[in-house]
Design a protein around this motif. Sequence first.
Motif, PDB file in Angstrom:
ATOM      1  N   GLY A  81       0.825  -1.202   0.000  1.00 21.48           N
ATOM      2  CA  GLY A  81       0.000   0.000   0.000  1.00 21.48           C
ATOM      3  C   GLY A  81       0.856   1.247   0.000  1.00 21.48           C
ATOM      4  O   GLY A  81       1.996   1.237   0.466  1.00 21.48           O
ATOM      5  N   PHE A  82       0.314   2.318  -0.553  1.00 20.73           N
ATOM      6  CA  PHE A  82       1.009   3.602  -0.507  1.00 20.73           C
ATOM      7  C   PHE A  82      -0.007   4.722  -0.338  1.00 20.73           C
ATOM      8  O   PHE A  82      -1.212   4.535  -0.504  1.00 20.73           O
ATOM      9  CB  PHE A  82       1.894   3.828  -1.736  1.00 20.73           C
ATOM     10  CG  PHE A  82       1.163   3.918  -3.057  1.00 20.73           C
ATOM     11  CD1 PHE A  82       0.791   5.154  -3.575  1.00 20.73           C
ATOM     12  CD2 PHE A  82       0.858   2.783  -3.795  1.00 20.73           C
ATOM     13  CE1 PHE A  82       0.144   5.253  -4.794  1.00 20.73           C
ATOM     14  CE2 PHE A  82       0.214   2.863  -5.019  1.00 20.73           C
ATOM     15  CZ  PHE A  82      -0.158   4.104  -5.518  1.00 20.73           C
ATOM     16  N   GLY A  83       0.509   5.880  -0.013  1.00 25.52           N
ATOM     17  CA  GLY A  83      -0.305   7.054   0.260  1.00 25.52           C
ATOM     18  C   GLY A  83       0.453   7.947   1.214  1.00 25.52           C
ATOM     19  O   GLY A  83       1.005   7.468   2.221  1.00 25.52           O
ATOM     20  N   ILE A  84       0.523   9.248   0.921  1.00 28.48           N
ATOM     21  CA  ILE A  84       1.347  10.154   1.717  1.00 28.48           C
ATOM     22  C   ILE A  84       0.958  10.130   3.184  1.00 28.48           C
ATOM     23  O   ILE A  84       1.800  10.128   4.079  1.00 28.48           O
ATOM     24  CB  ILE A  84       1.253  11.586   1.152  1.00 28.48           C
ATOM     25  CG1 ILE A  84       1.981  11.663  -0.187  1.00 28.48           C
ATOM     26  CG2 ILE A  84       1.851  12.595   2.124  1.00 28.48           C
ATOM     27  CD1 ILE A  84       1.984  13.033  -0.803  1.00 28.48           C
ATOM     28  N   VAL A  85      -0.348  10.116   3.459  1.00 30.77           N
ATOM     29  CA  VAL A  85      -0.813  10.114   4.841  1.00 30.77           C
ATOM     30  C   VAL A  85      -1.240   8.715   5.269  1.00 30.77           C
ATOM     31  O   VAL A  85      -0.802   8.204   6.299  1.00 30.77           O
ATOM     32  CB  VAL A  85      -1.981  11.102   5.024  1.00 30.77           C
ATOM     33  CG1 VAL A  85      -2.494  11.066   6.460  1.00 30.77           C
ATOM     34  CG2 VAL A  85      -1.537  12.521   4.663  1.00 30.77           C
ATOM     35  N   VAL A 205      16.634   5.618  -7.656  1.00 30.76           N
ATOM     36  CA  VAL A 205      15.378   6.018  -8.296  1.00 30.76           C
ATOM     37  C   VAL A 205      15.609   7.324  -9.044  1.00 30.76           C
ATOM     38  O   VAL A 205      15.967   8.334  -8.430  1.00 30.76           O
ATOM     39  CB  VAL A 205      14.262   6.208  -7.250  1.00 30.76           C
ATOM     40  CG1 VAL A 205      12.954   6.623  -7.914  1.00 30.76           C
ATOM     41  CG2 VAL A 205      14.078   4.943  -6.418  1.00 30.76           C
ATOM     42  N   TYR A 206      15.409   7.305 -10.351  1.00 31.39           N
ATOM     43  CA  TYR A 206      15.543   8.506 -11.167  1.00 31.39           C
ATOM     44  C   TYR A 206      14.160   8.831 -11.735  1.00 31.39           C
ATOM     45  O   TYR A 206      13.837   8.519 -12.880  1.00 31.39           O
ATOM     46  CB  TYR A 206      16.563   8.284 -12.286  1.00 31.39           C
ATOM     47  CG  TYR A 206      17.933   7.898 -11.776  1.00 31.39           C
ATOM     48  CD1 TYR A 206      18.870   8.866 -11.442  1.00 31.39           C
ATOM     49  CD2 TYR A 206      18.270   6.560 -11.603  1.00 31.39           C
ATOM     50  CE1 TYR A 206      20.128   8.513 -10.963  1.00 31.39           C
ATOM     51  CE2 TYR A 206      19.517   6.193 -11.117  1.00 31.39           C
ATOM     52  CZ  TYR A 206      20.444   7.169 -10.796  1.00 31.39           C
ATOM     53  OH  TYR A 206      21.686   6.817 -10.308  1.00 31.39           O
ATOM     54  N   PHE A 213      12.451  12.601  -0.237  1.00 31.45           N
ATOM     55  CA  PHE A 213      12.603  11.898   1.031  1.00 31.45           C
ATOM     56  C   PHE A 213      11.311  11.185   1.434  1.00 31.45           C
ATOM     57  O   PHE A 213      11.352  10.106   2.027  1.00 31.45           O
ATOM     58  CB  PHE A 213      13.060  12.867   2.121  1.00 31.45           C
ATOM     59  CG  PHE A 213      14.504  13.257   2.002  1.00 31.45           C
ATOM     60  CD1 PHE A 213      15.505  12.492   2.578  1.00 31.45           C
ATOM     61  CD2 PHE A 213      14.876  14.385   1.287  1.00 31.45           C
ATOM     62  CE1 PHE A 213      16.839  12.841   2.462  1.00 31.45           C
ATOM     63  CE2 PHE A 213      16.207  14.752   1.156  1.00 31.45           C
ATOM     64  CZ  PHE A 213      17.196  13.968   1.742  1.00 31.45           C
ATOM     65  N   LYS A 214      10.168  11.762   1.112  1.00 34.51           N
ATOM     66  CA  LYS A 214       8.902  11.090   1.394  1.00 34.51           C
ATOM     67  C   LYS A 214       8.734   9.870   0.490  1.00 34.51           C
ATOM     68  O   LYS A 214       8.253   8.824   0.926  1.00 34.51           O
ATOM     69  CB  LYS A 214       7.732  12.056   1.222  1.00 34.51           C
ATOM     70  CG  LYS A 214       6.373  11.454   1.533  1.00 34.51           C
ATOM     71  CD  LYS A 214       6.205  11.109   2.997  1.00 34.51           C
ATOM     72  CE  LYS A 214       5.960  12.322   3.842  1.00 34.51           C
ATOM     73  NZ  LYS A 214       5.617  11.961   5.239  1.00 34.51           N
ATOM     74  N   ASP A 215       9.132   9.979  -0.766  1.00 35.42           N
ATOM     75  CA  ASP A 215       9.108   8.818  -1.657  1.00 35.42           C
ATOM     76  C   ASP A 215      10.014   7.719  -1.120  1.00 35.42           C
ATOM     77  O   ASP A 215       9.669   6.530  -1.148  1.00 35.42           O
ATOM     78  CB  ASP A 215       9.572   9.207  -3.057  1.00 35.42           C
ATOM     79  CG  ASP A 215       8.491   9.908  -3.864  1.00 35.42           C
ATOM     80  OD1 ASP A 215       7.459  10.281  -3.282  1.00 35.42           O
ATOM     81  OD2 ASP A 215       8.685  10.086  -5.077  1.00 35.42           O
ATOM     82  N   GLU A 246       2.502  12.584  -4.908  1.00 30.92           N
ATOM     83  CA  GLU A 246       2.230  11.221  -4.465  1.00 30.92           C
ATOM     84  C   GLU A 246       3.019  10.241  -5.330  1.00 30.92           C
ATOM     85  O   GLU A 246       3.384  10.549  -6.462  1.00 30.92           O
ATOM     86  CB  GLU A 246       0.722  10.956  -4.592  1.00 30.92           C
ATOM     87  CG  GLU A 246       0.252   9.597  -4.139  1.00 30.92           C
ATOM     88  CD  GLU A 246       0.512   9.339  -2.670  1.00 30.92           C
ATOM     89  OE1 GLU A 246       1.606   8.811  -2.365  1.00 30.92           O
ATOM     90  OE2 GLU A 246      -0.366   9.656  -1.838  1.00 30.92           O
ATOM     91  N   LEU A 247       3.300   9.055  -4.777  1.00 30.73           N
ATOM     92  CA  LEU A 247       3.899   8.009  -5.607  1.00 30.73           C
ATOM     93  C   LEU A 247       3.006   7.717  -6.806  1.00 30.73           C
ATOM     94  O   LEU A 247       1.782   7.801  -6.720  1.00 30.73           O
ATOM     95  CB  LEU A 247       4.072   6.724  -4.805  1.00 30.73           C
ATOM     96  CG  LEU A 247       5.191   6.658  -3.760  1.00 30.73           C
ATOM     97  CD1 LEU A 247       5.172   5.300  -3.078  1.00 30.73           C
ATOM     98  CD2 LEU A 247       6.556   6.927  -4.369  1.00 30.73           C
ATOM     99  N   ASN A 248       3.603   7.366  -7.927  1.00 33.52           N
ATOM    100  CA  ASN A 248       2.820   6.963  -9.096  1.00 33.52           C
ATOM    101  C   ASN A 248       3.353   5.643  -9.648  1.00 33.52           C
ATOM    102  O   ASN A 248       2.850   4.585  -9.310  1.00 33.52           O
ATOM    103  CB  ASN A 248       2.741   8.083 -10.142  1.00 33.52           C
ATOM    104  CG  ASN A 248       4.078   8.780 -10.364  1.00 33.52           C
ATOM    105  OD1 ASN A 248       4.960   8.258 -11.025  1.00 33.52           O
ATOM    106  ND2 ASN A 248       4.230   9.992  -9.802  1.00 33.52           N
ATOM    107  N   VAL A 249       4.393   5.674 -10.478  1.00 31.42           N
ATOM    108  CA  VAL A 249       4.895   4.410 -11.048  1.00 31.42           C
ATOM    109  C   VAL A 249       6.139   3.885 -10.331  1.00 31.42           C
ATOM    110  O   VAL A 249       6.645   2.817 -10.671  1.00 31.42           O
ATOM    111  CB  VAL A 249       5.189   4.566 -12.557  1.00 31.42           C
ATOM    112  CG1 VAL A 249       3.934   4.965 -13.301  1.00 31.42           C
ATOM    113  CG2 VAL A 249       6.317   5.564 -12.810  1.00 31.42           C
ATOM    114  N   GLN A 250       6.641   4.601  -9.322  1.00 29.37           N
ATOM    115  CA  GLN A 250       7.868   4.185  -8.648  1.00 29.37           C
ATOM    116  C   GLN A 250       7.804   2.773  -8.061  1.00 29.37           C
ATOM    117  O   GLN A 250       8.760   1.994  -8.210  1.00 29.37           O
ATOM    118  CB  GLN A 250       8.241   5.188  -7.547  1.00 29.37           C
ATOM    119  CG  GLN A 250       8.608   6.572  -8.030  1.00 29.37           C
ATOM    120  CD  GLN A 250       7.431   7.526  -8.017  1.00 29.37           C
ATOM    121  OE1 GLN A 250       6.292   7.117  -8.228  1.00 29.37           O
ATOM    122  NE2 GLN A 250       7.700   8.802  -7.779  1.00 29.37           N
TER     123      GLN A 250
END
Length: 752
Positions: A81-85, A205-206, A213-215, A246-250
């Motif tokens: 799972g991902f999500g900033i908060v 990661v490029y 830092f959040k990523d 927000e994360l996308n394809v990383q």
Amino acid sequence: MTDPKPRAAANNKQIRPDGIPKVTGRLRYLTDGSMDGMLYGKIKRSEFPHALITSISVEKAAAMPGVRAVITHEDVPAVNGFGIVMPDQPVLCEDRVRYVGDAVAAVAAETPAEAEAALEAIEIKYEELPVLDSPEKSLSSEAPLLHPEGNVLHRNGYQKGECEKGFNQCFCIVEETYEVPRQMHTYMETEGGIIAPEEDGGISVYMGTQHGFKDRFQLSRILGIEEERIRVVSSPMGGSFGGKDELNVQPYAALLALKSGAPVKIHQTRSESMRSGIKRHPMKITMRTGTDQKGHILAHKVEITADTGAYSTLGPAILDFAVEHAAGPYIIPHVEVNGVSVFTNNGVSGEFRGFGGNQVTFALEGQIDRLAEKVKVSPIEFRKMNLRAEHDPGPLGQTIVPTMGAEHVLNAMEKKPPRLWRKKEWKQYGTGIAITMHGGGLGYGRLDPAGGRLSLTSDGTIEAAFGFEEFGQGITGVIEAVVTEAFGCSREDVTIRIGDTAKVPATGSTTASRGTSMVWHAVQRMKGEFQEKLLDKASAVAGCLKEKLSLGRGGFYCEEEQVLTFRHLANVLETDIVTTTTFDFPTTPDNMDGSHYLYTFAAVRAEVEVDIRTGQVSVAGLNQAVSAGPVIHELGYKGQIEGGGVMSIGYTLMEEASMRQGRYLTENLDTYMIPGISDVPFDLDVHPIESLSENDPYGPRGVGEIGTVAVAPAIVKAIHEACGVWTNHLPVSPNKMLEHLTEREVQPWIPK
């Protein structure tokens, strides 16, 4: 310490450091890169907006030519799972999909064509579920739950006084419901980049992001590896406007790279970006606002419903921001605001330039203009009689930094002379004004760290290092201008280091109009100590009294004679000269979650032509006065305001990422219209107001968002002045205008 003649003068008109590479096409974005042995990644997304997954089969895909890795939820080693908060969006769905952008599997192959073929070979069986394609459906008692906690992501509200008592005292009351659309960021560079596995089990990661830092933290949580083994390089990138916060394809490129043992590149097509990328929150806002006979606002009641889509991202904070700004820069004795953010099976809504302020300001300023008309007071005078004063509290009643910004920007627009139109029989003309205030930073109670580092490099330049990212907003120009002014050096004396978690300090997110302010504060905190360190060493090397030394272009000066270069000093140093600082974005002392302390203000004057034959609205003039403190970099400042204004012309007149039954009706830019060069007003002007209040210690405020916020209501008021049409719904398309004109019996012009 003297101030020598060769000292470089502060020059906030200098060109952007990235300007020439961009206009010549030499600048390479992260998606332009390649590596030896690189594979190409593709993501298999849901066929349905809402369904159970009954089976996933990847065996055929894994056996296809050129395929080096296939992943599903079983390949996520830690948190899926991902999500900033809140990490409530699955990296790869296991048993359920909630929108058409949900990822179910991904592949890495030796060519893009082989990756595409492998995607087609992945077999997924679904059992369709009811589609909740509106907040109303999601809130009904019969609606299935999209998340274990229910279909409400977040509620927030604010109350002051007694609204019903206030309405009972009103002479005039206006109640309207406003609807604003889902808007796409349409950045030049769609989501993508390269992730490479490293020998220690980590990754590099490029990829473009607004917070490396959040990523790094989120990827660490997904991959189950230490943050220190994840390097995120995030600059330069071709636009974000909140869409890459927000994360996308990383996560997919990272998992594929670790499984295949090779670098993996993912670069979404525009269609893939439209399907999976976050959008501006659609909102329905009902406002009831009342005044006394003279036009003083007595009561204001607001109901906000936001469609946050399938997952959280920053939906709660965006609703909080809209609630906070629902009364704007006006002093109203009785206020009640209620907001709800609702999960649906629509595309994910999230961070977008303005952060909920655009939506609520469109509604608020619409109320102001309608009330002014009803009580027969000019729109400017009506605003003046209700405007906040220098020491008034913020919109939630919190303590804020004193400012005359609201009055200053309104006065600036009032002085603008009227346009002399070249009138035509089939066109009608109008002018509208709107104002807004916009809080900077993340707000009270939210982690909002900042900082920076200054050092003298081995090549004899002053390196300024920050954990910010350059995505077109011009942060490199700001850093260059602040540092050269602080030390009197030239731009050639400065090296800027940003956007690489391995080489910069963590200085917080490149969001919330905070970058310029934080760079300025950081340098003010560091410059005294750093300069003292430099002068101590230079004095010993040059044999000149420290009291007689000063910094200037290229090095050090004793009175007016250069006695030492930065390079010479760096060559003889035995230890590095480094100064660092850490601090937090300034916040109100009042314990009010999410409330802001530093505000910028803007007034917008829009002039339009309405073609009554076609319903086409053209913006002939867009002028903005902005109160945001000292201008650090004039080109960057004006670029942000002008660019934001043009983006909001699109929001007002043409852009809508429409959905029906949880599916996008628009799949590419051939049917999603954004402003082109012919839509940019010839009269596009920015009037900076640099004086805030006496002895203000907080320096420049950010302007990355403020130029977008009040444009829509100004244009809509101009349309009303032109042809008597009020509209509560954006965008104001030609078809809608023709409908309005027909309702008002405005006759189309017919040639004689």
